[in-house]
Write a protein that holds these residues in place. Structure first.
Motif, short mmCIF file in Angstrom:
data_model
loop_
_atom_site.label_atom_id
_atom_site.label_comp_id
_atom_site.label_asym_id
_atom_site.label_seq_id
_atom_site.Cartn_x
_atom_site.Cartn_y
_atom_site.Cartn_z
N GLU A 95 1.66 11.61 -3.16
CA GLU A 95 1.83 13.01 -3.56
C GLU A 95 3.30 13.39 -3.67
OE1 GLU A 95 -0.51 15.10 -4.68
OE2 GLU A 95 -1.83 13.35 -4.49
N VAL A 96 4.09 12.96 -2.69
CA VAL A 96 5.53 13.28 -2.72
C VAL A 96 6.20 12.56 -3.90
CG1 VAL A 96 7.71 13.12 -1.45
CG2 VAL A 96 5.61 13.73 -0.24
N LEU A 97 5.82 11.32 -4.14
CA LEU A 97 6.39 10.58 -5.28
C LEU A 97 6.06 11.27 -6.60
CD1 LEU A 97 5.70 6.91 -4.16
CD2 LEU A 97 7.95 7.93 -4.58
N LYS A 122 6.90 0.17 6.19
CA LYS A 122 6.34 -0.40 7.40
C LYS A 122 5.57 -1.67 7.08
CE LYS A 122 5.28 4.27 9.07
NZ LYS A 122 4.20 5.14 9.52
N SER A 123 5.36 -2.48 8.11
CA SER A 123 4.44 -3.60 8.05
C SER A 123 3.61 -3.53 9.32
CB SER A 123 5.21 -4.92 7.95
OG SER A 123 5.75 -5.29 9.20
N PRO A 124 2.58 -4.35 9.45
CA PRO A 124 1.80 -4.31 10.68
C PRO A 124 2.61 -4.63 11.94
CG PRO A 124 0.56 -5.42 8.97
CD PRO A 124 1.95 -5.20 8.44
N ASP A 142 2.46 -7.98 4.21
CA ASP A 142 1.80 -6.70 3.98
C ASP A 142 2.77 -5.57 4.27
OD1 ASP A 142 -0.85 -7.68 3.33
OD2 ASP A 142 -0.98 -8.27 5.43
N LEU A 143 3.01 -4.72 3.26
CA LEU A 143 3.93 -3.59 3.40
C LEU A 143 3.20 -2.28 3.10
CD1 LEU A 143 7.04 -4.98 1.48
CD2 LEU A 143 6.71 -4.89 3.96
N LYS A 144 3.68 -1.22 3.71
CA LYS A 144 3.15 0.11 3.46
C LYS A 144 4.30 1.07 3.22
CE LYS A 144 -0.06 1.70 6.17
NZ LYS A 144 -0.73 2.28 7.36
N ILE A 145 4.23 1.78 2.09
CA ILE A 145 5.17 2.87 1.82
C ILE A 145 4.49 4.14 2.29
CG2 ILE A 145 6.41 4.17 0.06
CD1 ILE A 145 6.36 1.57 -1.65
N ASP A 146 5.12 4.83 3.23
CA ASP A 146 4.55 6.03 3.83
C ASP A 146 5.57 7.16 3.70
OD1 ASP A 146 2.77 7.67 5.16
OD2 ASP A 146 2.95 6.65 7.09
N PHE A 147 5.13 8.37 4.00
CA PHE A 147 6.04 9.51 4.03
C PHE A 147 5.85 10.24 5.34
CE2 PHE A 147 7.45 13.84 3.24
CZ PHE A 147 8.67 13.61 2.64
N SER A 148 6.96 10.50 6.03
CA SER A 148 6.94 11.26 7.28
C SER A 148 7.31 12.70 6.96
CB SER A 148 7.93 10.67 8.28
OG SER A 148 8.09 11.54 9.37
N SER A 149 6.35 13.60 7.09
CA SER A 149 6.66 15.00 6.82
C SER A 149 7.55 15.60 7.90
CB SER A 149 5.37 15.81 6.66
OG SER A 149 4.53 15.61 7.76
N SER A 150 7.46 15.09 9.12
CA SER A 150 8.32 15.62 10.19
C SER A 150 9.79 15.24 9.98
CB SER A 150 7.84 15.13 11.56
OG SER A 150 7.91 13.73 11.64
N ALA A 151 10.04 14.06 9.42
CA ALA A 151 11.41 13.64 9.14
C ALA A 151 11.79 13.88 7.68
CB ALA A 151 11.57 12.15 9.46
N THR A 199 0.85 -1.17 0.00
CA THR A 199 0.00 0.00 0.00
C THR A 199 0.90 1.24 0.00
OG1 THR A 199 -1.65 -1.18 1.32
CG2 THR A 199 -1.82 1.21 1.27
N ILE A 200 0.52 2.23 -0.78
CA ILE A 200 1.24 3.50 -0.78
C ILE A 200 0.27 4.55 -0.23
CG2 ILE A 200 2.48 5.21 -2.16
CD1 ILE A 200 2.94 2.99 -4.26
N THR A 201 0.63 5.18 0.88
CA THR A 201 -0.28 6.16 1.50
C THR A 201 -0.46 7.36 0.57
OG1 THR A 201 1.47 7.37 2.64
CG2 THR A 201 0.46 5.49 3.83
#
Length: 106
Positions: A11-13, A91-93, A76-85, A4-6
């Protein structure tokens, strides 16, 4: 394997990739790590598939993963973006596989 891509990561990609043609890839990087067991996942944007790449469908875009390295990932994998970092995360569960994932356009 499910990826999953958040929305934030999408948007960043889109901004970073622009109109370039290619594939988003989760690469298991072992360069300088000593052995294959000490690798770390990084994000790449590549122009062509590698010989060992398999394509995983997501709602946003297909993602390539090296078939021989899938043993290092959860189902199950998730590609996320941390705006603070200001960085991508994988991630995974059950864990964070890389909280500060590099993004490289090749």
């Amino acid at each position: 394997m499910n990826i999953t891509i958040t929305n934030e990561a999408q948007e960043v990609l889109k901004t970073k990739i622009g109109g370039q043609k290619g594939y988003l890839k989760i690469k298991y990087e072992t360069e300088g790590c000593g052995c294959v067991m000490s690798g770390i996942p990084v994000l790449e944007y590549v122009t062509q598939k590698g010989w060992d790449d398999i394509e995983i469908s997501t709602e946003a875009m297909p993602v390539l993963v090296e078939k021989s390295k899938t043993v290092f990932y959860d189902k199950d994998l998730k590609i996320d973006f941390s705006s603070s970092a200001n960085t991508f995360q994988l991630k995974s569960p059950s864990q964070i596989l890389n909280g500060r994932m590099s993004f490289i356009i090749r």
